[in-house]
Design a protein around this motif. Structure first.
Motif, PDB file in Angstrom:
ATOM      1  N   PHE A 115      34.132  -6.191  -0.618  1.00 57.51           N
ATOM      2  CA  PHE A 115      34.974  -7.115  -1.368  1.00 57.51           C
ATOM      3  C   PHE A 115      34.389  -7.403  -2.748  1.00 57.51           C
ATOM      4  O   PHE A 115      33.177  -7.416  -2.942  1.00 57.51           O
ATOM      5  CB  PHE A 115      35.266  -8.398  -0.587  1.00 57.51           C
ATOM      6  CG  PHE A 115      34.072  -9.264  -0.271  1.00 57.51           C
ATOM      7  CD1 PHE A 115      33.767 -10.379  -1.051  1.00 57.51           C
ATOM      8  CD2 PHE A 115      33.286  -9.003   0.843  1.00 57.51           C
ATOM      9  CE1 PHE A 115      32.686 -11.196  -0.742  1.00 57.51           C
ATOM     10  CE2 PHE A 115      32.201  -9.817   1.161  1.00 57.51           C
ATOM     11  CZ  PHE A 115      31.904 -10.914   0.363  1.00 57.51           C
ATOM     12  N   HIS A 116      35.302  -7.622  -3.692  1.00 59.32           N
ATOM     13  CA  HIS A 116      34.934  -7.813  -5.087  1.00 59.32           C
ATOM     14  C   HIS A 116      34.384  -9.210  -5.302  1.00 59.32           C
ATOM     15  O   HIS A 116      34.803 -10.168  -4.641  1.00 59.32           O
ATOM     16  CB  HIS A 116      36.173  -7.582  -5.967  1.00 59.32           C
ATOM     17  CG  HIS A 116      35.847  -7.360  -7.404  1.00 59.32           C
ATOM     18  ND1 HIS A 116      35.683  -8.399  -8.294  1.00 59.32           N
ATOM     19  CD2 HIS A 116      35.651  -6.219  -8.112  1.00 59.32           C
ATOM     20  CE1 HIS A 116      35.406  -7.906  -9.497  1.00 59.32           C
ATOM     21  NE2 HIS A 116      35.379  -6.581  -9.417  1.00 59.32           N
ATOM     22  N   CYS A 117      33.469  -9.333  -6.265  1.00 56.09           N
ATOM     23  CA  CYS A 117      32.817 -10.628  -6.489  1.00 56.09           C
ATOM     24  C   CYS A 117      33.750 -11.689  -7.055  1.00 56.09           C
ATOM     25  O   CYS A 117      33.420 -12.879  -7.041  1.00 56.09           O
ATOM     26  CB  CYS A 117      31.616 -10.450  -7.422  1.00 56.09           C
ATOM     27  SG  CYS A 117      32.061  -9.973  -9.105  1.00 56.09           S
ATOM     28  N   ARG A 118      34.939 -11.287  -7.524  1.00 59.64           N
ATOM     29  CA  ARG A 118      35.911 -12.261  -8.032  1.00 59.64           C
ATOM     30  C   ARG A 118      36.999 -12.589  -6.997  1.00 59.64           C
ATOM     31  O   ARG A 118      37.856 -13.437  -7.259  1.00 59.64           O
ATOM     32  CB  ARG A 118      36.563 -11.737  -9.322  1.00 59.64           C
ATOM     33  CG  ARG A 118      35.653 -11.805 -10.542  1.00 59.64           C
ATOM     34  CD  ARG A 118      36.346 -11.258 -11.798  1.00 59.64           C
ATOM     35  NE  ARG A 118      37.667 -11.833 -11.987  1.00 59.64           N
ATOM     36  CZ  ARG A 118      37.917 -13.003 -12.569  1.00 59.64           C
ATOM     37  NH1 ARG A 118      36.914 -13.738 -13.016  1.00 59.64           N
ATOM     38  NH2 ARG A 118      39.160 -13.439 -12.710  1.00 59.64           N
ATOM     39  N   THR A 119      36.959 -11.954  -5.849  1.00 56.64           N
ATOM     40  CA  THR A 119      37.965 -12.220  -4.818  1.00 56.64           C
ATOM     41  C   THR A 119      37.717 -13.587  -4.182  1.00 56.64           C
ATOM     42  O   THR A 119      36.627 -13.858  -3.671  1.00 56.64           O
ATOM     43  CB  THR A 119      37.923 -11.139  -3.732  1.00 56.64           C
ATOM     44  OG1 THR A 119      38.128  -9.861  -4.328  1.00 56.64           O
ATOM     45  CG2 THR A 119      38.988 -11.382  -2.672  1.00 56.64           C
ATOM     46  N   LEU A 120      38.722 -14.432  -4.203  1.00 58.00           N
ATOM     47  CA  LEU A 120      38.596 -15.742  -3.569  1.00 58.00           C
ATOM     48  C   LEU A 120      38.519 -15.568  -2.057  1.00 58.00           C
ATOM     49  O   LEU A 120      39.341 -14.867  -1.456  1.00 58.00           O
ATOM     50  CB  LEU A 120      39.795 -16.623  -3.934  1.00 58.00           C
ATOM     51  CG  LEU A 120      39.788 -17.188  -5.361  1.00 58.00           C
ATOM     52  CD1 LEU A 120      41.185 -17.670  -5.751  1.00 58.00           C
ATOM     53  CD2 LEU A 120      38.782 -18.332  -5.478  1.00 58.00           C
ATOM     54  N   HIS A 121      37.541 -16.208  -1.442  1.00 58.00           N
ATOM     55  CA  HIS A 121      37.388 -16.124   0.003  1.00 58.00           C
ATOM     56  C   HIS A 121      36.819 -17.437   0.532  1.00 58.00           C
ATOM     57  O   HIS A 121      36.273 -18.247  -0.218  1.00 58.00           O
ATOM     58  CB  HIS A 121      36.512 -14.936   0.412  1.00 58.00           C
ATOM     59  CG  HIS A 121      35.138 -14.943  -0.200  1.00 58.00           C
ATOM     60  ND1 HIS A 121      34.911 -14.678  -1.534  1.00 58.00           N
ATOM     61  CD2 HIS A 121      33.913 -15.178   0.349  1.00 58.00           C
ATOM     62  CE1 HIS A 121      33.615 -14.739  -1.788  1.00 58.00           C
ATOM     63  NE2 HIS A 121      32.990 -15.054  -0.669  1.00 58.00           N
ATOM     64  N   ALA A 122      36.981 -17.655   1.830  1.00 57.93           N
ATOM     65  CA  ALA A 122      36.567 -18.896   2.473  1.00 57.93           C
ATOM     66  C   ALA A 122      36.320 -18.622   3.950  1.00 57.93           C
ATOM     67  O   ALA A 122      36.636 -17.543   4.461  1.00 57.93           O
ATOM     68  CB  ALA A 122      37.645 -19.973   2.302  1.00 57.93           C
TER      69      ALA A 122
END
Length: 258
Positions: free
Chosen positions: A208-215
């Motif tokens: 996953f990309h470092c700018r992808t929002l995740h939680a």
């Protein structure tokens, strides 16, 4: 999505900000890594970050409080055990990321580089965020590799992602003081409604990309969830001198053309 060709997998990552590769690690690799992680968790082998250190929602108030020694992360995975070092520099990861970056990938030993845990009791919630928020590099095209060491679902605190969020621009006020994506901001509601939580099995990997929002939510199961995560950048991308990102040297992976 592991049935896709590598270029198709990369296309998914570029489009939605993450891609799941099924069975990327062998059962033998998973078992060996999990055994070391469980032993270090049991013996509290340093360096360790405790839930109480960050005090995210659901965490104990201090290390002295009830549940205060609940581990959040086993830090320094690359130097923690040769098994973790071999996984972090696995030639298959090098080839995959080499194809994505178009050049030699470099492992960051500063960011992530850990075993993430999620305990049933005192395991905290992690709000929506972009990993790049506290990182300092000459470019923002960094990718993390998340390896599940057991089942991961919404029930036990598996990662949720917002597809396409890595390519969007946001106003500063869409984030709070800790740079979490605010769930009380009307402009964020449409993004959060798009979130997905891919179910993972042991051996599955998420790039996953470092700018992808995740939680991640709390762990409502009865078992501790364990995952290994490392972050990589292309060799032409450099940490900014004088920042935490430059505090330790990176590790170039096997030449993808080699």
């Amino acid at each position: 999505m592991s049935g896709l060709l590598i270029d198709d997998q990369i296309a998914v990552l570029r489009e939605q900000g993450f891609v799941v590769l099924r069975g990327f690690a062998s059962p033998e690799q998973v078992a060996a890594l999990r055994a070391v992680a469980e032993r270090h968790l049991r013996d509290h082998v340093a360096p360790i970050e405790y839930e109480a250190d960050l005090r995210y929602p659901g965490a104990p108030e201090s290390r002295a409080a009830e549940g205060g020694l609940t581990v959040r992360r086993l830090l320094g995975a690359y130097a923690r055990d040769p098994l973790f070092a071999r996984w972090a520099t696995d030639p298959r990861i090098g080839r995959w990321l080499g194809r994505y970056f178009g050049e030699t990938p470099v492992l960051s030993t500063v960011h992530h580089n850990c075993v993430m845990t999620k305990h049933p009791a005192y395991g905290s919630l992690t709000g929506w965020h972009q990993d790049i928020r506290y990182w300092s590099f000459s470019d923002t095209d960094l990718v993390s590799c998340w390896l599940a060491l057991g089942p991961e679902t919404r029930e036990n605190g598996g990662l949720s992602f917002i597809p396409g969020s890595h390519t969007a621009s946001y106003a500063p006020e869409q984030f709070d003081a800790q740079k979490f994506f605010r769930d009380d901001e009307p402009r964020n509601a449409e993004w959060i409604a798009r979130a997905v939580c891919p179910a993972l099995q042991a051996g599955d990997v998420v790039f996953f990309h470092c700018r992808t929002l995740h939680a991640a939510q709390g762990n409502r199961s009865e078992q501790v969830k364990l995952s290994v995560v490392h972050t990589y950048h292309p060799q032409s991308c450099h940490p900014v001198a004088g920042t935490r990102s430059a505090s330790q040297p990176g590790v170039p992976l096997e030449d993808p053309a080699g």
